[in-house]
Design an enzyme around this catalytic site. Structure first.
Site, short mmCIF file in Angstrom:
data_model
loop_
_atom_site.label_atom_id
_atom_site.label_comp_id
_atom_site.label_asym_id
_atom_site.label_seq_id
_atom_site.Cartn_x
_atom_site.Cartn_y
_atom_site.Cartn_z
N LYS A 167 -41.18 -7.40 -33.28
CA LYS A 167 -41.37 -6.25 -34.02
C LYS A 167 -41.80 -5.23 -32.83
O LYS A 167 -42.91 -5.60 -31.89
CB LYS A 167 -42.23 -6.29 -35.14
CG LYS A 167 -41.70 -5.25 -36.20
CD LYS A 167 -40.55 -5.74 -37.02
CE LYS A 167 -40.32 -4.81 -38.01
NZ LYS A 167 -39.03 -4.95 -38.79
N TRP A 197 -31.66 3.01 -51.03
CA TRP A 197 -30.52 3.39 -51.45
C TRP A 197 -29.38 2.23 -51.53
O TRP A 197 -28.46 2.09 -52.42
CB TRP A 197 -29.91 4.26 -50.42
CG TRP A 197 -28.73 4.77 -50.20
CD1 TRP A 197 -28.02 5.51 -51.27
CD2 TRP A 197 -27.77 4.29 -49.30
NE1 TRP A 197 -26.54 5.48 -50.73
CE2 TRP A 197 -26.42 4.85 -49.49
CE3 TRP A 197 -27.72 3.52 -48.29
CZ2 TRP A 197 -25.33 4.67 -48.85
CZ3 TRP A 197 -26.58 3.27 -47.20
CH2 TRP A 197 -25.50 3.65 -47.62
N ASP A 229 -36.07 0.47 -38.27
CA ASP A 229 -37.08 0.15 -39.28
C ASP A 229 -37.41 1.47 -39.77
O ASP A 229 -36.94 2.58 -39.72
CB ASP A 229 -38.20 -0.53 -38.58
CG ASP A 229 -39.04 -1.21 -39.85
OD1 ASP A 229 -38.57 -2.32 -40.18
OD2 ASP A 229 -40.13 -0.96 -40.11
N ASN A 256 -33.33 3.93 -47.13
CA ASN A 256 -32.27 3.49 -46.90
C ASN A 256 -32.17 2.01 -47.34
O ASN A 256 -31.15 1.90 -47.99
CB ASN A 256 -32.30 3.20 -45.11
CG ASN A 256 -30.63 2.54 -44.78
OD1 ASN A 256 -29.80 3.48 -45.09
ND2 ASN A 256 -30.65 1.53 -44.12
N VAL A 257 -33.35 1.40 -47.59
CA VAL A 257 -33.23 0.04 -48.25
C VAL A 257 -33.15 0.43 -49.70
O VAL A 257 -32.25 -0.27 -50.45
CB VAL A 257 -34.71 -0.47 -47.94
CG1 VAL A 257 -34.54 -1.85 -48.67
CG2 VAL A 257 -34.66 -0.90 -46.47
N PHE A 295 -37.01 5.48 -51.63
CA PHE A 295 -35.67 6.11 -51.71
C PHE A 295 -35.22 6.42 -50.44
O PHE A 295 -34.31 7.21 -50.45
CB PHE A 295 -36.08 7.70 -52.38
CG PHE A 295 -36.95 8.72 -51.74
CD1 PHE A 295 -36.24 9.58 -50.96
CD2 PHE A 295 -38.13 8.38 -51.36
CE1 PHE A 295 -36.94 10.67 -50.51
CE2 PHE A 295 -38.80 9.41 -50.74
CZ PHE A 295 -38.24 10.50 -50.01
#
Length: 445
Positions: free
Chosen positions: A124, A241, A164, A238-239, A236
């Site tokens: 990461k 969505w 990320d 990308n994930v 709200f």
């Protein structure tokens, strides 16, 4: 294995790194019994080696803003474990980024990647730089400066970053462009790239899509389906969505989204153009969801609150770590929630997890639920290596198969005597055993 001794030693060496220590503790508690059945692990000090990153690269990132002023940020890359393949994990740009968060994410990524069965290690990276409020030109200059410091540590068979929080297709494109110029090679060293230069179809949706495929398997294990279920989603971006899109497609009704300012409750369901509006809200860069209630009057905005107080069948934390605490968990259980699946990394606090498991509520951790994102990144790496681009259907079919396989592993290792499936235990044991066996096979290094 003495968990308390290992944790005490870690805390003494890494004081204050609460997220990292929390992630390690969760895994050690789950794998203690199986670890103690393998004295060869103890002799080789597998745990002591596994909980420390292989290396941490820390660097200063200097760039010039649009006013001509010199700015400095801190950059990191935590290369945690490459026992089963090249380091793989996202890059996060957010003011909250610190070493503890990146070490926790890299540690989790190691087991998540192992669960996919693809040959990828865990890593990461990131910076305390926030893209919010910056111009495209400033973001480009920062991304280029970031990679100028990091590029020698990357490569298609060494370390393959992705996006990320704060890092989407735009940022990945800028970083990959600079990397490609520096190495003078076109390789699949980043994933989440644009479709015109090596990206994979359905990669933006993959984390959310994969999570819902996992949820489908969890429900099927209970003889149930997702059709007709009400779902609470947090976040709200990308994930959230992707999760909302797929849940709606599968016949569920998503009734909440949230942001730092509060949450939206929409009894009519978030579907159609409302899902598109989530992307618009994110694109404004203001990081608020309140305007949703102005655009859709049947929805209600609850300022400063979290969506877990609503009565729903399924709860999907999609925002950030530790967003569901013990009190939130008690509310969900009291309201009869049937299933909780972390789509964010370590989305629930230890107190929340204990509440779910003690009440026998079906709960699954992020390292299993949200593995669809990195799985599709792995598929992007395969496409780049073949110099091909697969169809969306082919990628989706492979993603679906990977998530089903992860679920099978969790059930195998997590089913308890009373029939309750402890997905946290199952995911941790399955991931741990693969990494531990790989480390054993490669000697003391």
């Amino acid at each position: 294995m003495n968990i308390n001794t290992i944790l005490s030693n870690l805390e003494a060496k890494h004081p204050g790194e609460k997220e990292y220590l929390q992630a390690v503790k969760e895994v050690l508690i789950c794998v203690e019994d199986v670890y103690n059945q393998h004295p060869e692990f103890e002799k080789a000090k597998i745990i002591e080696r596994m909980v420390e990153p292989d290396r941490i690269v820390t660097f200063r990132v200097t760039w010039v803003d649009d006013k001509g002023e010199v700015q400095n940020n801190i950059g990191y890359r935590v290369q945690f474990n490459n026992a089963i393949g090249p380091y793989k994990g996202g890059i996060r740009f957010h003011a909250s980024v610190n070493l503890s968060i990146l070490k926790f994410l890299g540690f989790e990524q190691t087991f998540k990647n192992a669960l996919t069965t693809l040959p990828m290690g865990g890593a990461k990276g990131g910076s305390d730089f926030s893209p919010r409020g910056k111009s495209d030109a400033e973001i480009m200059r920062f991304c280029q400066a970031f990679i100028l410091c990091l590029w020698k540590n990357l490569g298609p068979d060494r370390d393959v970053p992705a996006g990320d929080i704060g890092v989407g297709g735009r940022e990945v494109g800028y970083m990959y462009g600079m990397y490609k110029k520096l190495v003078n090679e076109c390789t699949g060293t980043f994933t989440g790239k644009g479709l015109d230069f090596g990206g994979s179809l359905i990669r933006p949706e993959a984390t959310g899509f994969g999570a819902l495929y996992f949820v489908q398997s969890m429900l099927a294990e209970k003889g149930d389906t997702i059709k007709g279920k009400t779902v609470a989603v947090s976040g709200f971006g990308n994930v959230a969505w992707g999760a909302t899109l797929k849940a709606t497609e599968l016949g569920a009704k998503v009734v909440t989204i949230s942001g730092p300012d509060g949450y939206i409750y929409d009894p009519d369901g978030i579907s159609g153009d409302k899902i598109d509006y989530m992307l618009y809200l994110r694109a404004t860069g203001e990081d608020i969801v309140a305007p949703y209630a102005e655009k859709y009057p049947n929805a209600t905005f609850f300022p400063g609150k979290k969506p877990w107080e609503q009565k729903v069948d399924i709860a999907l934390p999609c925002a950030t770590q530790n967003e569901v605490d013990g009190e939130d968990a008690k509310k969900l259980v009291a309201n009869g929630v049937e299933l909780v699946a972390e789509v964010s990394n370590m989305g629930c606090t230890p107190e929340a997890i204990d509440t779910f498991i003690e009440s026998k509520t079906t709960y699954a951790p992020g390292k299993a639920v949200n593995a669809g994102g990195v799985a599709t990144s792995g598929l992007e790496m395969s496409q780049n290596a073949e110099h091909l681009q697969w169809s969306a259907e082919e990628v989706d079919d492979r993603l679906h198969a990977i998530m089903k396989n992860i679920h099978t592993q969790c059930v195998k290792h997590g089913t308890e005597e009373d029939g309750y499936i402890n997905y946290m235990k199952g995911a941790n044991i399955a991931g741990f055993m693969k990494v531990a066996n790989a480390m054993m096979g490669q000697g003391i290094i």
